[in-house]
Design a protein around this motif. Structure first.
Motif, short mmCIF file in Angstrom:
data_model
loop_
_atom_site.label_atom_id
_atom_site.label_comp_id
_atom_site.label_asym_id
_atom_site.label_seq_id
_atom_site.Cartn_x
_atom_site.Cartn_y
_atom_site.Cartn_z
N PHE A 1 0.83 -1.21 0.00
CA PHE A 1 0.00 0.00 0.00
C PHE A 1 0.86 1.26 0.00
N ASN A 2 1.95 1.24 0.73
CA ASN A 2 2.84 2.39 0.73
C ASN A 2 3.42 2.65 -0.65
N ASP A 3 3.78 1.57 -1.37
CA ASP A 3 4.29 1.73 -2.74
C ASP A 3 3.22 2.31 -3.66
N ILE A 4 1.99 1.79 -3.55
CA ILE A 4 0.90 2.28 -4.39
C ILE A 4 0.71 3.79 -4.21
N LYS B 1 5.85 1.16 -8.42
CA LYS B 1 5.21 -0.06 -8.89
C LYS B 1 5.29 -1.11 -7.78
N PRO B 2 4.15 -1.54 -7.25
CA PRO B 2 4.19 -2.44 -6.09
C PRO B 2 4.27 -3.90 -6.50
N ALA B 3 4.80 -4.70 -5.61
CA ALA B 3 4.67 -6.15 -5.75
C ALA B 3 3.22 -6.50 -5.41
N LYS B 4 2.60 -7.35 -6.21
CA LYS B 4 1.20 -7.67 -5.97
C LYS B 4 1.10 -8.72 -4.88
N ILE B 5 0.93 -8.26 -3.65
CA ILE B 5 0.82 -9.17 -2.53
C ILE B 5 -0.61 -9.67 -2.40
N ILE B 6 -1.57 -8.75 -2.47
CA ILE B 6 -3.00 -9.09 -2.46
C ILE B 6 -3.71 -8.14 -3.40
N ASN B 7 -4.96 -8.46 -3.68
CA ASN B 7 -5.83 -7.51 -4.37
C ASN B 7 -6.29 -6.49 -3.33
N PRO B 8 -6.10 -5.18 -3.56
CA PRO B 8 -6.51 -4.18 -2.56
C PRO B 8 -7.97 -4.32 -2.14
N ALA B 9 -8.81 -4.85 -3.05
CA ALA B 9 -10.23 -5.01 -2.73
C ALA B 9 -10.47 -6.14 -1.74
N ASP C 1 -4.18 3.41 -11.29
CA ASP C 1 -3.31 4.03 -12.30
C ASP C 1 -3.00 5.48 -11.94
N ALA C 2 -4.00 6.20 -11.44
CA ALA C 2 -3.78 7.60 -11.04
C ALA C 2 -2.79 7.68 -9.89
N PHE C 3 -2.95 6.81 -8.89
CA PHE C 3 -2.04 6.84 -7.74
C PHE C 3 -0.62 6.49 -8.15
#
Length: 328
Positions: free
Chosen positions: A199-202, A207-215, A287-289
């Motif tokens: 979340f901090n990267d987002i 570009k974050p590592a996809k650990i989970i879906n934010p949703a 994408d905006a973030f």
């Protein structure tokens, strides 16, 4: 036995007997009447203004009348802006009065083209020249129609706005907030530290590592920004509250209201402080973030009090603004 003759037949007999020298007025035959039951500003936005006309027409005859035409010519400070015609489809029953409503929309950018001193004005004089044409029954001695004219005056505010978003920032979640959201989800998710880092990267544009879906989490994220509105005329826009919906890249981010409004000369700064859930973080907002920029859309309204010459009651000012924004 008494015989009753309709008003229409009486008019016909009198017309035939009177001869060609007689006129409509010679018999004192009642004419249809038109009245302006209401003329006011219905709504206003930063881009346009809408007038509401209530027109009443009385039919004195025992036959139906059909409205032929209503023509409205608008003048701003004695300069013709445009004219509009409405015709047909409006029928007045015998011996009845009927009221119908018309709406006319004026675009501020069109007004600016004809008023050279627009930027130096606080309000403008608007004249609506209304002509109503009503056809009469087809009888000898009657004219084909009657025309009625009204001149309606109203002052309107001069509005020439610029709107932009400043100081847009989403606060980074804490590790404790991540842990609380994981517990509430009831899911067996990844290491909270890794989710925290994602979340901090987002929110940092990385570009974050996809650990989970934010949703997957209902993580509450706080967002703060300013809506900076400058009116480039002398009209004062005094906001005391804004009810809003705010979109980023066409996806709804937040809705709410704010009372935190400051004025600096002709500029109003409306401070927004709200929260949204990570569940709404779809591709467009992400994408905006990650690009630290995007498009915004702002809809909503505020109640403004203008001088009584414009409107005595507070007037609803609608917002429907779009533009580019940066993210800190």
């Amino acid at each position: 036995m008494k015989r009753f003759v309709s008003g229409a037949v009486i008019i016909l007999i009198m017309s035939i007997c009177a001869g060609p020298g007689m006129t409509f007025e010679s018999f004192s035959v009642p004419k249809p009447k038109a009245t302006i039951e209401g003329f006011d500003i219905e709504s206003i936005s930063l881009r346009d203004i809408t007038f509401l006309f209530d027109v009443g027409i009385s039919n004195p005859y025992p036959v139906h009348l059909k409205l032929q035409d209503i023509k409205i010519v608008f003048f701003i400070d004695n300069h013709q802006l445009f004219s509009t015609n409405t015709s047909g489809g409006f029928v007045i029953d015998p011996k009845k009065k009927r009221i119908t409503t018309f709406r006319v929309n004026l675009i501020y950018s069109d007004i600016m083209k004809i008023i050279k001193t627009y930027g130096d004005r606080d309000f403008l004089s608007c004249l609506a020249d209304v002509t109503i044409v009503i056809p009469l029954p087809d009888m000898p001695g009657l004219p084909k129609s009657v025309s009625l004219n009204f001149k309606l005056h109203k002052n309107i505010p001069a509005i020439k706005p610029s709107v932009h978003i400043a100081n847009f920032k989403v606060e980074r979640p804490t590790l404790n907030e991540i842990n609380d959201a994981i517990k509430k989800s009831g899911k067996n998710l990844a290491d909270p530290n890794k989710i925290h880092g994602m979340f901090n990267d987002i929110l940092s544009g990385k570009k974050p590592a996809k650990i989970i879906n934010p949703a997957d989490l209902d993580l509450k994220l706080r967002v703060n920004f300013d809506i900076v509105l400058k009116n480039e005329t002398r009209a004062q826009l005094l906001f005391n509250r804004l009810d809003y919906n705010f979109f980023v890249n066409s996806e709804k981010l937040i809705s709410g209201n704010t009372l935190d409004i400051k004025r600096e000369g002709s500029t109003s700064i409306l401070r927004i402080s709200n929260v949204f859930s990570s569940k709404i973080l779809g591709k467009s907002i992400l994408d905006a973030f990650m690009n630290l920029k995007g498009n915004f859309s702002l809809t909503g309204y505020s109640m403004l009090k203008f001088p009584d010459s414009i409107k005595k009651e507070p007037l609803k000012l609608n917002f429907d603004e779009k533009g580019d924004m940066s993210i800190r």
